[in-house]
Design a protein around this motif. Structure first.
Motif, short mmCIF file in Angstrom:
data_model
loop_
_atom_site.label_atom_id
_atom_site.label_comp_id
_atom_site.label_asym_id
_atom_site.label_seq_id
_atom_site.Cartn_x
_atom_site.Cartn_y
_atom_site.Cartn_z
N LEU A 1 0.82 -1.20 0.00
CA LEU A 1 0.00 0.00 0.00
C LEU A 1 0.86 1.26 0.00
CD1 LEU A 1 -2.82 1.32 0.23
CD2 LEU A 1 -2.59 1.13 2.72
N TYR A 2 0.51 2.20 -0.89
CA TYR A 2 1.26 3.44 -1.04
C TYR A 2 0.35 4.65 -0.84
CZ TYR A 2 5.01 0.58 -2.88
OH TYR A 2 5.99 -0.37 -3.00
N GLU A 3 0.79 5.56 0.03
CA GLU A 3 0.14 6.86 0.17
C GLU A 3 0.67 7.75 -0.94
OE1 GLU A 3 -2.07 9.26 0.46
OE2 GLU A 3 -2.30 8.66 2.57
N THR A 4 -0.20 8.33 -1.75
CA THR A 4 0.22 9.06 -2.95
C THR A 4 0.01 10.56 -2.85
OG1 THR A 4 -1.92 8.94 -4.07
CG2 THR A 4 -0.45 7.04 -4.31
N PHE B 1 5.07 16.54 -6.22
CA PHE B 1 4.63 17.83 -5.69
C PHE B 1 3.23 18.13 -6.22
CE2 PHE B 1 7.01 19.00 -9.53
CZ PHE B 1 6.19 19.94 -10.15
N GLU B 2 2.59 19.12 -5.60
CA GLU B 2 1.23 19.51 -5.98
C GLU B 2 1.25 20.96 -6.46
OE1 GLU B 2 -3.33 18.99 -4.32
OE2 GLU B 2 -1.69 19.14 -2.86
N SER B 3 0.93 21.14 -7.73
CA SER B 3 0.89 22.48 -8.30
C SER B 3 -0.53 23.04 -8.19
CB SER B 3 1.34 22.47 -9.76
OG SER B 3 0.43 21.72 -10.56
N PHE C 1 -2.78 19.89 -9.19
CA PHE C 1 -2.29 18.75 -9.96
C PHE C 1 -1.14 18.08 -9.22
CE2 PHE C 1 -4.16 21.85 -12.74
CZ PHE C 1 -4.96 21.10 -13.59
N LEU C 2 -1.22 16.77 -9.12
CA LEU C 2 -0.16 15.97 -8.51
C LEU C 2 0.84 15.62 -9.61
CD1 LEU C 2 -2.53 13.75 -6.39
CD2 LEU C 2 -0.97 15.49 -5.49
N GLY D 1 7.38 12.19 -16.89
CA GLY D 1 6.57 12.18 -15.68
C GLY D 1 5.09 12.04 -15.96
N MET D 2 4.30 12.22 -14.91
CA MET D 2 2.86 11.99 -14.97
C MET D 2 2.14 13.10 -14.22
SD MET D 2 0.81 8.55 -13.69
CE MET D 2 1.24 8.69 -11.95
N VAL D 3 1.01 13.55 -14.78
CA VAL D 3 0.19 14.60 -14.18
C VAL D 3 -1.18 14.03 -13.84
CG1 VAL D 3 -0.84 16.89 -14.50
CG2 VAL D 3 1.36 16.34 -15.58
#
Length: 266
Positions: free
Chosen positions: A26-29, A107-109, A116-117, A149-151
């Motif tokens: 399990l991962y906290e994202t 990071f969160e923009s 956006f994560l 990367g991924m948005v």
């Protein structure tokens, strides 16, 4: 424990079975630290320690960046700002490395409301891209994609007074956060509206986008949300590849479970 769900009517109606214990990683994202996020109340080390004790395999630190609720002085030169911004992640990573907890960077923009994560980039990449702080949503998407990367749009249907703009941008993201534990956890004190998650999952299904889950926690009062896999992830790049590549995973808000299409696991 054995969970069952039925496919949608458009799919084959044969009942399938899922074992929760098969998804043991399990991962906290989606989480914040007090070093970098103004709204964070616990340090990166404290957050990492709490998540390890709660049974997480790994975490992704997603502090509020330049245009969001960031604690770092915006008058600093860009590279100094990046150094300060990454402290929460680095403190969490240091503790995680010593205690068998995977800690990844994100990071969160923010765009005056929509957030956006960002996953799959790192500190050197941030230092090399000062234009990111003034980038439009489309430019952000291009820059992150060029880096591999991924948005993911965070809580796309949330509505709060602090948000000047409310909107969904499925054409400028790789996926949607369709489970945000802050919206429904009994431990959450803010942003309580499970309907926002239901709307996000419905939009993701209509647009054929991956769905992710996270808690959006700011303290060591954890909600238990995240994404669970059948294997241990090697890196943040591995996480991105798993989400974008359609790997099998399940989602949770800490109380309920969903398959990766956002359908409840009963």
């Amino acid at each position: 424990m054995l969970y069952c769900f039925k496919k949608s009517q458009k799919a084959d109606s044969k009942e399938r079975q899922m074992r929760r214990e098969d998804y043991s990683y399990l991962y906290e994202t989606h989480m914040h630290t007090s070093e970098s996020s103004r709204c964070g109340s616990c340090t990166g080390e404290e957050m990492a320690r709490a998540c390890k004790e709660a049974g997480y395999t790994g975490i992704i630190i997603t502090d509020h960046s330049w245009n969001g609720n960031c604690r770092i002085d915006r008058n600093l030169p860009w590279e100094e700002w990046v150094d300060a911004f990454c402290k929460g992640y680095e403190n969490a990573r240091r503790w995680g490395d010593a205690n068998d907890l995977s800690v990844f960077f994100g990071f969160e923009s923010c765009y005056r409301g929509p957030e956006f994560l960002i996953y799959g980039v790192d500190k050197p990449w941030l230092k090399a891209h000062p234009q990111l702080k003034d980038a439009s949503m489309a430019e952000q998407y291009r820059l992150v994609h060029e880096a591999g990367g991924m948005v993911i749009q965070a809580h796309p249907f949330r509505e709060e007074d602090y948000m000047e703009v409310i909107g969904q941008y499925p054409d400028l993201v790789d996926g949607l956060e369709g489970v945000n534990a802050t919206h429904c956890s009994p431990l959450s004190l803010h942003h309580k509206n499970p309907q926002w998650d239901r709307q996000a999952r419905e939009l993701a299904r209509r647009k054929g986008l991956p769905i992710t889950a996270g808690s959006d926690v700011h303290s060591t009062v954890l909600f238990g949300g995240g994404v669970a896999f059948k294997r241990k992830l090697a890196s943040i790049e591995d996480y991105c590849a798993a989400i974008l590549g359609g790997e099998d995973y399940i989602l949770t808000d800490g109380e309920r479970w969903y398959n990766r299409q956002g359908e409840p696991v009963e």
